[in-house]
Design an enzyme around this catalytic site. Sequence first.
Site, short mmCIF file in Angstrom:
data_model
loop_
_atom_site.label_atom_id
_atom_site.label_comp_id
_atom_site.label_asym_id
_atom_site.label_seq_id
_atom_site.Cartn_x
_atom_site.Cartn_y
_atom_site.Cartn_z
N ARG A 1 -8.51 -14.15 9.56
CA ARG A 1 -9.36 -14.78 10.57
C ARG A 1 -8.58 -14.81 11.88
O ARG A 1 -7.45 -15.30 11.93
CB ARG A 1 -9.73 -16.20 10.15
CG ARG A 1 -10.39 -17.05 11.25
CD ARG A 1 -11.78 -16.59 11.57
NE ARG A 1 -12.42 -17.45 12.59
CZ ARG A 1 -13.54 -17.16 13.22
NH1 ARG A 1 -14.18 -16.02 12.94
NH2 ARG A 1 -14.06 -17.96 14.11
N GLU B 1 -9.17 -20.36 20.20
CA GLU B 1 -8.98 -21.79 20.47
C GLU B 1 -10.28 -22.43 20.99
O GLU B 1 -10.93 -21.90 21.88
CB GLU B 1 -7.88 -21.94 21.51
CG GLU B 1 -7.65 -23.35 22.00
CD GLU B 1 -6.63 -23.41 23.12
OE1 GLU B 1 -5.99 -24.47 23.26
OE2 GLU B 1 -6.46 -22.40 23.85
N CYS B 2 -10.63 -23.57 20.41
CA CYS B 2 -11.80 -24.33 20.87
C CYS B 2 -11.49 -25.81 20.69
O CYS B 2 -11.70 -26.36 19.60
CB CYS B 2 -13.05 -23.93 20.09
SG CYS B 2 -14.53 -24.90 20.55
N CYS C 1 -17.45 -23.78 15.80
CA CYS C 1 -16.04 -23.36 15.74
C CYS C 1 -15.23 -24.17 14.74
O CYS C 1 -14.45 -23.61 13.96
CB CYS C 1 -15.42 -23.44 17.13
SG CYS C 1 -16.21 -22.38 18.35
N THR D 1 -25.56 -19.75 26.84
CA THR D 1 -24.11 -19.61 26.99
C THR D 1 -23.72 -18.40 27.84
O THR D 1 -22.69 -18.42 28.52
CB THR D 1 -23.44 -19.53 25.60
OG1 THR D 1 -22.02 -19.46 25.76
CG2 THR D 1 -23.92 -18.32 24.80
N ASP E 1 -17.25 -12.83 28.52
CA ASP E 1 -16.21 -12.88 27.49
C ASP E 1 -14.95 -12.26 28.06
O ASP E 1 -14.91 -11.05 28.30
CB ASP E 1 -16.66 -12.15 26.23
CG ASP E 1 -15.76 -12.42 25.03
OD1 ASP E 1 -14.59 -12.78 25.24
OD2 ASP E 1 -16.24 -12.26 23.89
N ARG F 1 -11.83 -12.61 26.65
CA ARG F 1 -10.75 -12.66 25.66
C ARG F 1 -10.05 -11.32 25.49
O ARG F 1 -10.69 -10.28 25.50
CB ARG F 1 -11.30 -13.13 24.31
CG ARG F 1 -11.72 -14.58 24.30
CD ARG F 1 -12.38 -14.97 22.99
NE ARG F 1 -13.69 -14.34 22.84
CZ ARG F 1 -14.51 -14.59 21.82
NH1 ARG F 1 -14.14 -15.43 20.86
NH2 ARG F 1 -15.69 -13.99 21.76
N SER G 1 -15.36 -12.71 10.28
CA SER G 1 -15.98 -12.80 11.60
C SER G 1 -17.41 -12.33 11.55
O SER G 1 -17.75 -11.44 10.75
CB SER G 1 -15.20 -11.95 12.62
OG SER G 1 -15.81 -11.99 13.89
N LYS H 1 -15.41 -8.31 18.33
CA LYS H 1 -14.04 -8.68 17.97
C LYS H 1 -13.44 -7.60 17.07
O LYS H 1 -12.28 -7.21 17.25
CB LYS H 1 -14.02 -10.03 17.26
CG LYS H 1 -12.62 -10.49 16.85
CD LYS H 1 -12.69 -11.79 16.04
CE LYS H 1 -13.15 -12.95 16.88
NZ LYS H 1 -13.04 -14.24 16.13
#
Length: 253
Positions: free
Chosen positions: A70, A74-75, A88, A136, A148, A150, A171, A176
């Site tokens: 996984r 971070e959340c 999350c 969102t 996004d 990331r 996921s 990702k």
Amino acid sequence: MTGARTGSDGAIGGGTGARTPPAGVERVVTVRLSTAHGEFLAYGYLDHERGEEQMALVHGEVAGDLTLTRVHSECLTGDAFGSRHCECGDQLAAALAAIAAEGRGVLVYVRGHEGRGIGLLAKLRAMKLQAEGLDTVDANLALGLPVDARDYGVAAAILHDLGVSSVRLLSNNPRKREALRRHGITVAEQVPLLITPGAENLPYLRAKRERLDHHLPHLEHHLPHSDASLAPPGGERHPLPGPLHREGSFGPH
């Protein structure tokens, strides 16, 4: 990308079984961590490129192929405070439980990914806009921020340092999966991590499914057969065309 550096999109070079820490990522400490889900080894890393302190939780022997993995962004609101706005925190707990049940696996907890990479305060501002009716995706865009931002290079570097050759990725996010592949991680299987939705996070999850390509088939049991009742005034929103971002790019999108 040079060697295993994490500052731009691209494949990580070098053998997957190398024990020398990848360039840009330094393994600093390893310590036993007892959790509600089982016993783990906590690996602490320093990402020299971004200045972030990173962590991986390892259960069993993870070097080799088909390691249940996984990569968790971070959340703070979900992971620490149990926010019902997202799933999350539940995904974090479910992933640790799944890894423990498997007998071997790794969870890479990626700091600097708050709010899909826009930061904590910007995420809170986006949440305020969502409370006012935006989804969102549109909330980030309304703030002039990427949908996004990331970068998964540091997660890939940590997996390489741990000797992971290929992963079974926990996921629902195919983007990702593809990002990790671009960084040299072989994703042998994508394992769904489905969480029962609640009334407060249904709109958020629907936006992830419809606009961010997340695989969330279980929502069909919780949504009307017609999406018309969930469509915003003025018509349906549509998925964004093409890639949402280029990894490492934090400018307005």
